[in-house]
Design a protein around this motif. Structure first.
Motif, mmCIF file in Angstrom:
data_model
loop_
_atom_site.group_PDB
_atom_site.id
_atom_site.type_symbol
_atom_site.label_atom_id
_atom_site.label_comp_id
_atom_site.label_asym_id
_atom_site.label_seq_id
_atom_site.Cartn_x
_atom_site.Cartn_y
_atom_site.Cartn_z
ATOM 1 N N ALA A 1 57.685 35.784 21.670
ATOM 2 C CA ALA A 1 57.184 36.379 22.972
ATOM 3 C C ALA A 1 56.738 35.106 23.926
ATOM 4 O O ALA A 1 56.747 35.380 25.017
ATOM 5 C CB ALA A 1 56.028 37.303 22.642
ATOM 6 N N CYS A 2 56.481 34.173 23.454
ATOM 7 C CA CYS A 2 56.001 32.973 24.316
ATOM 8 C C CYS A 2 56.940 32.695 25.320
ATOM 9 O O CYS A 2 58.162 32.219 25.127
ATOM 10 C CB CYS A 2 55.479 31.708 23.328
ATOM 11 S SG CYS A 2 55.014 30.263 24.440
ATOM 12 N N PRO A 3 56.337 32.679 26.833
ATOM 13 C CA PRO A 3 57.529 32.374 27.880
ATOM 14 C C PRO A 3 57.835 30.934 27.909
ATOM 15 O O PRO A 3 58.482 30.533 28.575
ATOM 16 C CB PRO A 3 56.794 33.006 29.023
ATOM 17 C CG PRO A 3 55.340 32.930 28.961
ATOM 18 C CD PRO A 3 55.266 33.318 27.104
ATOM 19 N N LYS B 1 52.403 22.522 26.199
ATOM 20 C CA LYS B 1 53.408 23.319 26.998
ATOM 21 C C LYS B 1 52.514 24.920 27.093
ATOM 22 O O LYS B 1 53.164 25.756 27.880
ATOM 23 C CB LYS B 1 54.601 23.688 25.747
ATOM 24 C CG LYS B 1 55.533 22.487 25.772
ATOM 25 C CD LYS B 1 56.713 23.012 25.077
ATOM 26 C CE LYS B 1 57.416 21.899 24.884
ATOM 27 N NZ LYS B 1 58.809 22.307 24.152
ATOM 28 N N CYS B 2 51.362 25.076 26.451
ATOM 29 C CA CYS B 2 50.968 26.287 26.883
ATOM 30 C C CYS B 2 50.309 26.559 27.978
ATOM 31 O O CYS B 2 49.760 25.762 28.584
ATOM 32 C CB CYS B 2 49.613 26.622 25.667
ATOM 33 S SG CYS B 2 48.852 28.180 25.790
ATOM 34 N N VAL B 3 50.622 27.855 28.823
ATOM 35 C CA VAL B 3 50.126 28.120 30.181
ATOM 36 C C VAL B 3 49.376 29.141 30.115
ATOM 37 O O VAL B 3 48.582 29.577 30.986
ATOM 38 C CB VAL B 3 51.378 28.569 31.190
ATOM 39 C CG1 VAL B 3 52.124 27.252 31.421
ATOM 40 C CG2 VAL B 3 51.913 29.823 30.475
ATOM 41 N N GLU B 4 48.517 29.473 28.747
ATOM 42 C CA GLU B 4 47.363 30.354 28.525
ATOM 43 C C GLU B 4 47.399 31.528 29.139
ATOM 44 O O GLU B 4 46.716 32.337 29.873
ATOM 45 C CB GLU B 4 46.206 29.637 29.279
ATOM 46 C CG GLU B 4 45.690 28.262 28.655
ATOM 47 C CD GLU B 4 44.451 27.580 29.155
ATOM 48 O OE1 GLU B 4 44.025 27.876 29.938
ATOM 49 O OE2 GLU B 4 43.943 26.741 28.323
ATOM 50 N N CYS B 5 48.728 32.144 29.029
ATOM 51 C CA CYS B 5 49.063 33.638 29.258
ATOM 52 C C CYS B 5 48.782 34.630 28.440
ATOM 53 O O CYS B 5 48.578 35.891 28.891
ATOM 54 C CB CYS B 5 50.582 33.440 29.741
ATOM 55 S SG CYS B 5 51.538 33.837 27.967
ATOM 56 N N LEU B 6 48.212 34.415 27.303
ATOM 57 C CA LEU B 6 47.618 35.353 26.574
ATOM 58 C C LEU B 6 48.588 36.275 25.787
ATOM 59 O O LEU B 6 48.402 37.219 25.117
ATOM 60 C CB LEU B 6 46.367 36.193 27.191
ATOM 61 C CG LEU B 6 45.222 35.552 27.677
ATOM 62 C CD1 LEU B 6 44.153 36.560 28.102
ATOM 63 C CD2 LEU B 6 44.591 34.497 26.597
ATOM 64 N N THR B 7 49.802 36.151 26.179
ATOM 65 C CA THR B 7 50.984 37.167 25.666
ATOM 66 C C THR B 7 50.875 36.924 23.876
ATOM 67 O O THR B 7 51.028 37.995 23.402
ATOM 68 C CB THR B 7 52.419 36.422 26.036
ATOM 69 O OG1 THR B 7 52.307 36.293 27.406
ATOM 70 C CG2 THR B 7 53.348 37.677 25.513
ATOM 71 N N CYS B 8 50.989 35.801 23.486
ATOM 72 C CA CYS B 8 50.882 35.778 21.990
ATOM 73 C C CYS B 8 49.564 36.416 21.476
ATOM 74 O O CYS B 8 49.579 36.989 20.353
ATOM 75 C CB CYS B 8 50.830 34.371 21.514
ATOM 76 S SG CYS B 8 49.631 33.122 22.277
ATOM 77 N N PHE B 9 48.453 36.403 21.888
ATOM 78 C CA PHE B 9 47.285 36.847 21.392
ATOM 79 C C PHE B 9 47.494 38.483 21.284
ATOM 80 O O PHE B 9 47.237 39.324 20.459
ATOM 81 C CB PHE B 9 46.024 36.930 22.473
ATOM 82 C CG PHE B 9 45.434 35.541 22.242
ATOM 83 C CD1 PHE B 9 44.160 35.430 21.526
ATOM 84 C CD2 PHE B 9 45.954 34.260 22.717
ATOM 85 C CE1 PHE B 9 43.655 33.845 21.327
ATOM 86 C CE2 PHE B 9 45.424 33.030 22.911
ATOM 87 C CZ PHE B 9 44.399 33.036 22.277
HETATM 88 S S1 SF4 Z 1 49.300 31.799 25.517
HETATM 89 FE FE1 SF4 Z 1 50.512 31.882 24.077
HETATM 90 S S2 SF4 Z 1 52.318 33.037 24.728
HETATM 91 FE FE2 SF4 Z 1 51.533 32.272 26.644
HETATM 92 S S3 SF4 Z 1 51.925 30.036 26.723
HETATM 93 FE FE3 SF4 Z 1 50.389 29.712 25.345
HETATM 94 S S4 SF4 Z 1 51.177 29.930 23.432
HETATM 95 FE FE4 SF4 Z 1 52.803 30.747 24.759
#
Ligand code: SF4
Ligand SMILES: Cc1cc2nc3c(=O)[nH]c(=O)nc-3n(C[C@H](O)[C@H](O)[C@H](O)COP(=O)(O)O)c2cc1C
Ligand code: SF4
Ligand code: SF4
Ligand code: FES
Length: 595
Positions: free
Chosen positions: A558-560, A578-586
C-alpha cells in the motif's frame, strides 16, 4: 400508441453523474434501439436515489430490481440478458456487506427497507425536469387546495397541528414562524428558501432539489399564501449547478402551468420566485447574513431582535425556511397536519432526512421516522462498520454538532433527546467514525473549518475559535499541557455565551462533546504523548514493532512512496527518508504493528 412495458429509473443526481451515469444512459439508449426495444422500454433520468456510494444506480420498474455500480461496458449484457431474454444480471445486484448475499429487489435491501419516505417520496421515481411527472404524484394539489379552499390562518393552523419543525438546524416550529410573519403589518413580504447547505458531509438539500424541485416550489407557494407574500427567493450555493439548473427548469414550467406568477390558478393571488446564487460561505446560511447577501451586501449576521418575521429582507417581514422543511409542506396541506404528526415522538414529528457518511458500509441519503434509534440508523440502514473495525463515535449536526459514543447509541432521533447527550440534530449530517479516528484530531478538524468560516464581526468568535484551534493543534502536536484542558473548557463556554450568531454560539460543540466523552484521549496526547488512534503524525514513530509484525506485506503493497522494505517471511521496515507520513500503512496493518 406505443406501450411502455418497462421503465428504467436511472439516477441522474450529482453523485451518479460523477460515477458515469450519463455514459450509461447514452449506452442504454443506443443498445435498446439496436435491439429494437427503444419503443417499449423507457429510460427515465431521475434525481438522487439516495444510495450514492454504489452509483450509478438504476431501478427497473415494475419489477423492482435494483442495479448498482453500473458501467458503460455492462450495458450490452444487461440489455441482452435482462431486457431481451428476461434473465436479470445477478453480478450487478447489491451485495450485502456482512452476509455477502445478493439482493435483487430494492425494497429488500436493508438500506431502503428501514426508510419511510415522506419528504423524499418522489426521489428516484420521477423525472425532476418534467412537471407532469410531479403532478402525476399529486403535485401542486396541496398548493391548489391552499389557494382555493383555505384562508391563511387555516394554513398556519394545519402547519401547527403537523408539528413540523425547521429542518435547517434550530428546529423552530414552522407554523409558529409563519404565524409571526402573517401577523406582521406590511404589504410587502418575502418567502425565502435556504439552500445554502454549508455543513461538511451534508447533501440532503442538494439532493432534494435535484430529485424533486417542484416540491420545494410548492412549499414556497403555500408559505406565500399563508403570510401574503408576493415574492420569494431561493438562496442556493453556486457549487450546486445541477440543483440550480433543475430549479430554473421547474420555475419556468410552474409559470407556464399557472402555478407561479400573476393570478395563480385564477385565484387573484400572485407570487414569483427567483434564484439567488451564493458564493458558498458557511455563515451565509445564517438567516440574517443570508438576507444581507440577497440585498447585495456582505453576508454578515446582525443581532436579533428584530426578528426577520418583523424586519427581514429589505426590512420587510420575511420567513426563511430550509429546503427539507419546505419539501414537507404540500403533503401536510394535502393530507392534513394530523397525518404528518401521526409518526414521530412527542416533540419531534414526521420524518428526518440524514446524510450518512464516514466509516459505514452504506453511505447515502436516508429518511427515517423521528424516534428511530441511532443504532438502527447506523447498523440497519447504514450497514455497520466496514473492515471488521469497531465503532467509536457518531458526529451529528455538522460543525455545530457533537459526537456520541457507543453506549449512547440507543438515543432516539429527536431534537430534545439528541441535545440531552450533547449533540444536535442540525441539518442531518451523520458522520460515523471507527476506532481509527482520533477524537482530538476530529475536534481540531471542525475547529479549523469553523475559524476559517467565522465572519470576524464579533471578538469571541473571531479570536476565540482561533485560540481553540491553536490549543487543539498544540495537543495533536504533542506539545499539550494539562492546563490546556481547563482553558479549552472555559474558552468554549465564553465563546458560546458571548458570540453574536449561531456560528459562534455552537462552534465549541465538537470540543465540548469530545471532552465530555473522550477526555482520556486528550490525556493520552498530553500526558503519555501518544495518539491512541494513531492519527496524529507528530506523536508517531513510523517504526514497525517486530514482535507484532506478522510479515504479511500489506503495508508494503500500500505504501505510495516505496518507503517500506519487506520480503516474504520477513518483518517490514520503514525507511524514514522515503516516508511522507501519509498514514496509509497504519490503516492497512491489521495487526497494529506500526507505531
Ligand atoms: S506512512 Fe507508511 S505508507 Fe505512508 S509513506 Fe510512510 S511508510 Fe509509506
Ligand atoms: C452559521 C449558520 C449556518 C447555517 N446554515 C444553514 C444552511 O446551510 N441551511 C439552512 O437551511 N439553515 C442554515 N442555518 C439555519 C438558518 O439560519 C435558519 O435557522 C433556517 O434556514 C431556518 O429554516 P427552518 O426553520 O426551516 O430550519 C444556519 C445557521 C447558522 C448559524
Ligand atoms: S459569531 Fe462568528 S460568524 Fe457570527 S457574527 Fe460573530 S464572528 Fe461572525
Ligand atoms: S502490514 Fe503490519 S503485519 Fe503486515 S508486514 Fe506490515 S507491519 Fe507487518
Ligand atoms: S446521486 Fe445517484 S444515488 Fe445519489
Amino acid at each position: 400508441m406505443n406501450k411502455i412495458r418497462t421503465e428504467l429509473l436511472l439516477c441522474g443526481g450529482t453523485g451518479c453523474h460523477s460515477t458515469g451515469s450519463i455514459k450509461v444512459r447514452d449506452a442504454l439508449k443506443n443498445e435498446l434501439d439496436k435491439q429494437g426495444l427503444g419503443k417499449e422500454i423507457k429510460i427515465v433520468e431521475t434525481g438522487c436515489n439516495g444510495f450514492c456510494a454504489v452509483g450509478p444506480v438504476m431501478l427497473v420498474q415494475p419489477e423492482g430490481i435494483f442495479y448498482q455500480k453500473l458501467a458503460e461496458k455492462d450495458v450490452p449484457e444487461l440489455v441482452e440478458e435482462h431486457f431481451l431474454k428476461g434473465r436479470p444480471v445477478k453480478r450487478l445486484f447489491y451485495k450485502e456487506s456482512a452476509s455477502k448475499e445478493m439482493i435483487p429487489q430494492m425494497h429488500d435491501i436493508p438500506f431502503f427497507a428501514h426508510q419511510e419516505l415522506r419528504t423524499m417520496r418522489n426521489k428516484g421515481i420521477i423525472d425532476p425536469e418534467v412537471i407532469d411527472d410531479y403532478i402525476a404524484r399529486d403535485g401542486y394539489f396541496g398548493a391548489a387546495k391552499a389557494l382555493t379552499e383555505m384562508t391563511p390562518q387555516q394554513i398556519i393552523e394545519e402547519m401547527k397541528i403537523s408539528g413540523l419543525r425547521g429542518r435547517g438546524g434550530a428546529g423552530f416550529p414552522t407554523g409558529m414562524k409563519w404565524d409571526f410573519a402573517s401577523k406582521s403589518p406590511g404589504n410587502v413580504k418575502y418567502v425565502l428558501c435556504n439552500a445554502d447547505e454549508g455543513d461538511p458531509g451534508a447533501f440532503m438539500d442538494r439532493s432534494i432539489l435535484e430529485a424533486d424541485p417542484h416540491a420545494v416550489l410548492e412549499g414556497m407557494i403555500i408559505a406565500a399564501k399563508a403570510i401574503n407574500a408576493t415574492k420569494g427567493y431561493i438562496y442556493a450555493r453556486t457549487e450546486y449547478p445541477l440543483a440550480i439548473k433543475r430549479l430554473e427548469i421547474a420555475i419556468a414550467q410552474a409559470k407556464e402551468y399557472g402555478f407561479l406568477g400573476d393570478d395563480i390558478l385564477g385565484t387573484g393571488f400572485s407570487f414569483d420566485i427567483e434564484i439567488y446564487q451564493g458564493a458558498g460561505a458557511f455563515v451565509c446560511g445564517e438567516e440574517t447574513a443570508l438576507m444581507r447577501s440577497i440585498e447585495g451586501k456582505r453576508g454578515m449576521p446582525r443581532p436579533r431582535p428584530p426578528f426577520p418575521a418583523h424586519k427581514g429582507l429589505w426590512e420587510k417581514p420575511t420567513i426563511l425556511n430550509n429546503v427539507e422543511t419546505l419539501a414537507n409542506v404540500a403533503q401536510i396541506i394535502l393530507k392534513g397536519g394530523k397525518w404528518y404528526s401521526s409518526i414521530g415522538t412527542e416533540t419531534s414529528k414526521g420524518t428526518k432526512v440524514f446524510a450518512i457518511s464516514g466509516d459505514v458500509n452504506n453511505i447515502g441519503l436516508v429518511e427515517v421516522p423521528m424516534g428511530t434509534p441511532l443504532r438502527t440508523l447506523i447498523y440497519d440502514v447504514g450497514g455497520g462498520i466496514p473492515d471488521k473495525k469497531k465503532f467509536k463515535a457518531v458526529q451529528l449536526g455538522g460543525p455545530s454538532g457533537g459526537c456520541i459514543p457507543e453506549y449512547l447509541l440507543d438515543t432516539l432521533v429527536d431534537y430534545e433527546e439528541i441535545a440531552k447527550v450533547g449533540a444536535i440534530m442540525g441539518s442531518g449530517g451523520v458522520i460515523v467514525m471507527d476506532e481509527s479516528t482520533c477524537m482530538v484530531d476530529m475536534a481540531r478538524f471542525f475547529m479549523d473549518f469553523i475559524q476559517d468560516e467565522s465572519c470576524g464581526k464579533c471578538t469571541p468568535c473571531r479570536e476565540g475559535t482561533k485560540r481553540l484551534l491553536e490549543l487543539l493543534e498544540k495537543i495533536c502536536d504533542g506539545r499539550g499541557e494539562l492546563e490546556d484542558i481547563d482553558i479549552l473548557e472555559e474558552l468554549s463556554v465564553t465563546i458560546k455565551e458571548a458570540s453574536l450568531c449561531g456560528l459562534g454560539q455552537t462552534a465549541p460543540n465538537p470540543v465540548l462533546s469530545t471532552l465530555r466523552y473522550f477526555k482520556d484521549e486528550y490525556y493520552a496526547h498530553i500526558i503519555d504523548k501518544k495518539c491512541p488512534a494513531k492519527r496524529c503524525v507528530a506523536l508517531l514513530k513510523f517504526e514497525v514493532d517486530p514482535d507484532k509484525c506478522k510479515k504479511c506485506g500489506l503495508c508494503f503493497k500500500a505504501c505510495p512512496t516505496e518507503a517500506i522494505v519487506w520480503k516474504k517471511k520477513e518483518v517490514a521496515y520503514i525507511n524514514k527518508e522515503k516516508c511522507v507520513e501519509c498514514l496509509t500503512c497504519f490503516s492497512k496493518c491489521k495487526f497494529d504493528a506500526i507505531n
